[in-house]
Design a protein around this motif. Structure first.
Motif, PDB file in Angstrom:
ATOM      1  N   GLU A  12     -28.507 -85.840  49.285  1.00 59.90           N
ATOM      2  CA  GLU A  12     -28.097 -87.147  48.759  1.00 59.90           C
ATOM      3  C   GLU A  12     -26.777 -87.063  48.010  1.00 59.90           C
ATOM      4  O   GLU A  12     -26.016 -88.023  47.977  1.00 59.90           O
ATOM      5  N   GLY A  13     -26.468 -85.920  47.436  1.00 54.01           N
ATOM      6  CA  GLY A  13     -25.146 -85.721  46.845  1.00 54.01           C
ATOM      7  C   GLY A  13     -24.056 -85.790  47.898  1.00 54.01           C
ATOM      8  O   GLY A  13     -23.028 -86.443  47.719  1.00 54.01           O
ATOM      9  N   PHE A  14     -24.291 -85.121  49.043  1.00 54.97           N
ATOM     10  CA  PHE A  14     -23.333 -85.166  50.154  1.00 54.97           C
ATOM     11  C   PHE A  14     -23.172 -86.590  50.681  1.00 54.97           C
ATOM     12  O   PHE A  14     -22.056 -87.050  50.936  1.00 54.97           O
ATOM     13  N   THR A  15     -24.294 -87.290  50.873  1.00 52.93           N
ATOM     14  CA  THR A  15     -24.229 -88.602  51.515  1.00 52.93           C
ATOM     15  C   THR A  15     -23.633 -89.669  50.602  1.00 52.93           C
ATOM     16  O   THR A  15     -22.916 -90.552  51.084  1.00 52.93           O
ATOM     17  N   THR A  16     -23.882 -89.589  49.301  1.00 53.43           N
ATOM     18  CA  THR A  16     -23.231 -90.538  48.398  1.00 53.43           C
ATOM     19  C   THR A  16     -21.750 -90.192  48.246  1.00 53.43           C
ATOM     20  O   THR A  16     -20.908 -91.085  48.113  1.00 53.43           O
ATOM     21  N   TYR A  17     -21.426 -88.907  48.306  1.00 50.51           N
ATOM     22  CA  TYR A  17     -20.032 -88.473  48.304  1.00 50.51           C
ATOM     23  C   TYR A  17     -19.320 -89.007  49.552  1.00 50.51           C
ATOM     24  O   TYR A  17     -18.161 -89.420  49.484  1.00 50.51           O
ATOM     25  N   ALA A  18     -20.021 -89.035  50.671  1.00 52.79           N
ATOM     26  CA  ALA A  18     -19.456 -89.586  51.911  1.00 52.79           C
ATOM     27  C   ALA A  18     -19.131 -91.066  51.740  1.00 52.79           C
ATOM     28  O   ALA A  18     -18.113 -91.546  52.261  1.00 52.79           O
ATOM     29  N   GLU A  19     -19.974 -91.811  51.031  1.00 56.64           N
ATOM     30  CA  GLU A  19     -19.678 -93.219  50.755  1.00 56.64           C
ATOM     31  C   GLU A  19     -18.341 -93.328  50.026  1.00 56.64           C
ATOM     32  O   GLU A  19     -17.500 -94.161  50.368  1.00 56.64           O
ATOM     33  N   TYR A  34     -16.081 -96.655  49.899  1.00 54.36           N
ATOM     34  CA  TYR A  34     -17.112 -97.589  49.439  1.00 54.36           C
ATOM     35  C   TYR A  34     -17.719 -97.077  48.144  1.00 54.36           C
ATOM     36  O   TYR A  34     -18.707 -96.354  48.155  1.00 54.36           O
ATOM     37  N   ASP A  35     -17.128 -97.468  47.023  1.00 48.69           N
ATOM     38  CA  ASP A  35     -17.581 -96.952  45.734  1.00 48.69           C
ATOM     39  C   ASP A  35     -18.526 -97.885  44.983  1.00 48.69           C
ATOM     40  O   ASP A  35     -19.073 -97.495  43.957  1.00 48.69           O
ATOM     41  N   THR A  36     -18.748 -99.089  45.469  1.00 46.33           N
ATOM     42  CA  THR A  36     -19.556-100.049  44.721  1.00 46.33           C
ATOM     43  C   THR A  36     -20.971 -99.544  44.473  1.00 46.33           C
ATOM     44  O   THR A  36     -21.452 -99.562  43.348  1.00 46.33           O
ATOM     45  N   ARG A  37     -21.638 -99.081  45.527  1.00 46.74           N
ATOM     46  CA  ARG A  37     -23.014 -98.600  45.379  1.00 46.74           C
ATOM     47  C   ARG A  37     -23.074 -97.360  44.503  1.00 46.74           C
ATOM     48  O   ARG A  37     -23.937 -97.245  43.634  1.00 46.74           O
ATOM     49  N   VAL A  38     -22.166 -96.413  44.735  1.00 41.08           N
ATOM     50  CA  VAL A  38     -22.213 -95.169  43.962  1.00 41.08           C
ATOM     51  C   VAL A  38     -21.869 -95.410  42.501  1.00 41.08           C
ATOM     52  O   VAL A  38     -22.379 -94.714  41.620  1.00 41.08           O
ATOM     53  N   GLY A  96     -20.808-101.161  55.163  1.00 38.59           N
ATOM     54  CA  GLY A  96     -19.936-100.000  55.336  1.00 38.59           C
ATOM     55  C   GLY A  96     -20.425 -98.795  54.549  1.00 38.59           C
ATOM     56  O   GLY A  96     -20.418 -97.662  55.052  1.00 38.59           O
ATOM     57  N   ALA A  97     -20.854 -99.024  53.305  1.00 38.78           N
ATOM     58  CA  ALA A  97     -21.374 -97.929  52.479  1.00 38.78           C
ATOM     59  C   ALA A  97     -22.635 -97.351  53.095  1.00 38.78           C
ATOM     60  O   ALA A  97     -22.804 -96.126  53.176  1.00 38.78           O
ATOM     61  N   LEU A  98     -23.506 -98.228  53.553  1.00 43.06           N
ATOM     62  CA  LEU A  98     -24.751 -97.773  54.180  1.00 43.06           C
ATOM     63  C   LEU A  98     -24.465 -97.000  55.467  1.00 43.06           C
ATOM     64  O   LEU A  98     -25.085 -95.956  55.727  1.00 43.06           O
ATOM     65  N   ALA A  99     -23.510 -97.466  56.249  1.00 46.27           N
ATOM     66  CA  ALA A  99     -23.152 -96.767  57.489  1.00 46.27           C
ATOM     67  C   ALA A  99     -22.588 -95.383  57.185  1.00 46.27           C
ATOM     68  O   ALA A  99     -22.956 -94.392  57.832  1.00 46.27           O
ATOM     69  N   ALA A 100     -21.700 -95.283  56.187  1.00 43.77           N
ATOM     70  CA  ALA A 100     -21.133 -93.980  55.807  1.00 43.77           C
ATOM     71  C   ALA A 100     -22.228 -93.040  55.320  1.00 43.77           C
ATOM     72  O   ALA A 100     -22.265 -91.858  55.682  1.00 43.77           O
TER      73      ALA A 100
END
Length: 189
Positions: free
Chosen positions: A37-44, A49-53, A3-7
């Motif tokens: 990458e700031g936008f895309t991790t913010y999208a996670e 999906y906060d685990t990866r970030v 899910g995080a990767l998809a977001a």
């Protein structure tokens, strides 16, 4: 986490469409990596999906001496870009983030253009300075906006200095990076 990767990757598609496909200039140029990458991790985060970030944020706060604007692709770079985007979202609001995504100018010039529309007293350097302070002061009382995050705990790790004054060294701070120093109690007196 799928899910995080998809977001994250869906956000890349949206950004590419808005920044390159819709760019009125010939041969649209993609946004700079550190903002993308700031936008895309913010999208996670926005997708829940906060685990990866969180692990990327920990990598950044344990070693904050890296340049926000010079993307190397390390886990800490993702954490730095994410923290900066979260700070902008907290401080300037979601409408600011949307305007930044839609801004045709890229990088610092684009950020400055959007900042001028939202707050004529700020600029990238002043927001960066406040962000650096927020990364250290966020968990240290008293909470003092704008030097804190709303719903994110950030705790940049200071370098504990030892020895007697004067402290001499050859270290330096990278452009748009930060080093936090904790002076020994004997030096504080």
């Amino acid at each position: 986490n799928a899910g995080a990767l998809a977001a994250h990757e869906f956000a890349h598609l949206v950004l590419h469409y808005r920044d390159v496909v819709l760019d009125p200039s010939p041969g649209g140029v993609p946004e700079v990596d550190w903002l993308t990458e700031g936008f895309t991790t913010y999208a996670e985060h926005l997708a829940g999906y906060d685990t990866r970030v969180e692990s990327q944020l920990r990598a950044f706060t344990s070693d904050p001496d890296l340049s926000l604007t010079r993307w190397m692709g390390y886990r800490a770079d993702y954490g730095s870009s994410y923290a900066f985007m979260r700070y902008l979202g907290d401080r300037m609001g979601p409408a600011f983030i949307r305007a930044l995504v839609d801004e045709p100018l890229d990088g610092v010039p684009g950020l400055n253009a959007v900042v001028r529309r939202f707050d004529s007293f700020q600029s990238f350097p002043t927001l960066f300075d406040d962000w650096v302070l927020a990364n250290y002061l966020d968990i240290r009382p008293p909470v003092s906006p704008p030097y804190a995050y709303n719903d994110l705990t950030v705790s940049a790790t200071p370098t504990v200095l030892a020895g007697t004054a004067p402290l001499l060294g050859t270290s330096s701070v990278k452009d748009y990076g930060a080093v936090y120093l904790d002076f020994p109690a004997t030096m504080r007196e």
